[in-house]
Design a protein around this motif. Sequence first.
Motif, PDB file in Angstrom:
ATOM      1  N   PHE A 274       0.838  -1.204   0.000  1.00 58.84           N
ATOM      2  CA  PHE A 274       0.000   0.000   0.000  1.00 58.84           C
ATOM      3  C   PHE A 274       0.874   1.254   0.000  1.00 58.84           C
ATOM      4  N   THR A 275       1.900   1.264   0.816  1.00 61.93           N
ATOM      5  CA  THR A 275       2.791   2.424   0.873  1.00 61.93           C
ATOM      6  C   THR A 275       3.461   2.666  -0.469  1.00 61.93           C
ATOM      7  N   GLN A 276       3.891   1.588  -1.112  1.00 58.66           N
ATOM      8  CA  GLN A 276       4.481   1.719  -2.449  1.00 58.66           C
ATOM      9  C   GLN A 276       3.463   2.302  -3.429  1.00 58.66           C
ATOM     10  N   LEU A 277       2.269   1.774  -3.358  1.00 60.65           N
ATOM     11  CA  LEU A 277       1.216   2.223  -4.272  1.00 60.65           C
ATOM     12  C   LEU A 277       0.901   3.697  -4.065  1.00 60.65           C
ATOM     13  N   ARG A 278       0.751   4.101  -2.813  1.00 60.26           N
ATOM     14  CA  ARG A 278       0.425   5.499  -2.539  1.00 60.26           C
ATOM     15  C   ARG A 278       1.541   6.421  -3.006  1.00 60.26           C
ATOM     16  N   THR A 279       2.798   6.040  -2.750  1.00 67.96           N
ATOM     17  CA  THR A 279       3.929   6.866  -3.175  1.00 67.96           C
ATOM     18  C   THR A 279       3.963   6.998  -4.692  1.00 67.96           C
ATOM     19  N   LYS A 280       3.725   5.881  -5.371  1.00 69.13           N
ATOM     20  CA  LYS A 280       3.787   5.867  -6.833  1.00 69.13           C
ATOM     21  C   LYS A 280       2.716   6.754  -7.460  1.00 69.13           C
ATOM     22  N   ALA A 340      -5.114  15.232 -17.231  1.00 69.28           N
ATOM     23  CA  ALA A 340      -4.481  14.448 -16.169  1.00 69.28           C
ATOM     24  C   ALA A 340      -3.004  14.283 -16.456  1.00 69.28           C
ATOM     25  N   PRO A 341      -2.174  14.139 -15.415  1.00 72.31           N
ATOM     26  CA  PRO A 341      -0.756  13.849 -15.625  1.00 72.31           C
ATOM     27  C   PRO A 341      -0.596  12.516 -16.337  1.00 72.31           C
ATOM     28  N   PRO A 342       0.542  12.289 -16.978  1.00 76.02           N
ATOM     29  CA  PRO A 342       0.742  11.010 -17.664  1.00 76.02           C
ATOM     30  C   PRO A 342       0.731   9.870 -16.660  1.00 76.02           C
ATOM     31  N   PRO A 343       0.284   8.681 -17.076  1.00 74.30           N
ATOM     32  CA  PRO A 343       0.254   7.542 -16.152  1.00 74.30           C
ATOM     33  C   PRO A 343       1.661   7.131 -15.749  1.00 74.30           C
ATOM     34  N   PRO A 344       1.826   6.656 -14.510  1.00 72.97           N
ATOM     35  CA  PRO A 344       3.156   6.204 -14.085  1.00 72.97           C
ATOM     36  C   PRO A 344       3.486   4.873 -14.745  1.00 72.97           C
ATOM     37  N   GLU A 345       4.736   4.486 -14.591  1.00 73.84           N
ATOM     38  CA  GLU A 345       5.151   3.172 -15.083  1.00 73.84           C
ATOM     39  C   GLU A 345       4.392   2.089 -14.301  1.00 73.84           C
ATOM     40  N   PRO A 346       4.165   0.914 -14.912  1.00 76.97           N
ATOM     41  CA  PRO A 346       3.499  -0.171 -14.198  1.00 76.97           C
ATOM     42  C   PRO A 346       4.213  -0.477 -12.880  1.00 76.97           C
ATOM     43  N   MET A 347       3.425  -0.662 -11.849  1.00 74.95           N
ATOM     44  CA  MET A 347       3.974  -0.892 -10.521  1.00 74.95           C
ATOM     45  C   MET A 347       4.445  -2.333 -10.358  1.00 74.95           C
ATOM     46  N   GLU A 348       5.589  -2.511  -9.771  1.00 72.33           N
ATOM     47  CA  GLU A 348       6.105  -3.856  -9.513  1.00 72.33           C
ATOM     48  C   GLU A 348       5.996  -4.164  -8.036  1.00 72.33           C
ATOM     49  N   MET A 349       5.552  -5.340  -7.718  1.00 73.92           N
ATOM     50  CA  MET A 349       5.430  -5.767  -6.315  1.00 73.92           C
ATOM     51  C   MET A 349       6.064  -7.139  -6.171  1.00 73.92           C
ATOM     52  N   ASP A 350       7.336  -7.184  -6.276  1.00 73.07           N
ATOM     53  CA  ASP A 350       8.000  -8.478  -6.139  1.00 73.07           C
ATOM     54  C   ASP A 350       9.144  -8.373  -5.157  1.00 73.07           C
TER      55      ASP A 350
END
Length: 350
Positions: A274-280, A340-350
Amino acid sequence: MSSSTAPSRTAGSSAGVQRVLTKLSQSVSDGNYYEAHQMYHSICQRYLKQHNTAAAIHLLHQGALSMLAAYQLGSAADLAQRLIDIYNDDHVPVDNASRSTLLDIFHAFPLKTEQCDVFVRNVVKWSARNSEFSVVGDPALHHAIASRYFKEGAYYDAEAHFVYGLTDSARAWGHMAAEWANQGYFPDKGYFVARAVLPYLAVGKIHHAALAFQTFVKDAALLTTADPAPTPLAFESADGTANAFDVHHYPSSALLNFTQLLIIVVQRDAPTQFTQLRTKYNPILAFDPYLVELVEKIAEIYFDLGPKKYANPLEDMMKSLFGGATPAAPSLGQPRRSVAPPPPEPMEMD
């Protein structure tokens, strides 16, 4: 009194009420609004003194409908309020009959009028006082109210009721978000389903959030037709168990990607992710303080993260239902039209 005479007296009483209603309805049709209005109140009081509450309720119900048919909004609102007062004074419970009576009047009111807004707030207050849902009011009532707002294009008003509605409300909200997204108000169509998913998560309705999201994606087929097949997401849950989930990547919608991942991390109780997601995604969310506040609330209630004291983003919604201040933008008004701002890079969760 013998049992054989009771039915005839009941029938006679019912016939008497009907004669009164017919006479008053004719008076309204003839344009004698003030006279009719006063008579409705006078006869209602007579019924109450006779402890004939059912007749008083029926009279006010029909009176409000008659006045609304003649577009006498002030008189209709006054009669409708008298009906709600009787419901409150007599502690009439929320059931199919009482709910239906009030919804009849609601459906006859023109939307976007002060009288209708006040009526809705007072109906919700009554349902909160006289049902097991003492905080937010009866879900079936919320669903019916929201459904009409949705049908007539009053999307913001619908949101304030869908969030406290039924499971069917989540599906309806997903449909509404897809319809809204296709109207071109905002370039990132995922914004509109985020407005459903985040409030549901903020009130603890994880299943409703997922259902609204799934319905939206299915309805808004244009978002998925050109997208690649879902890819597995490596995911470590709170107990250290590795899991994999099929996750779609939506190149055209950063907010749809965020909303999808947010549901997953909440479902899996994964504070690190969740923290990674929110930061991203914080830079993407920053354009709308309403979404930012909802994410902060989600951080606190699911993961014990973030500030302990913050403005509750659903408080304005509650105030609108219970007679307080009107919600501030962006939860009311037209959707933002900024790019809207450009979409971020796909999030990695590994």
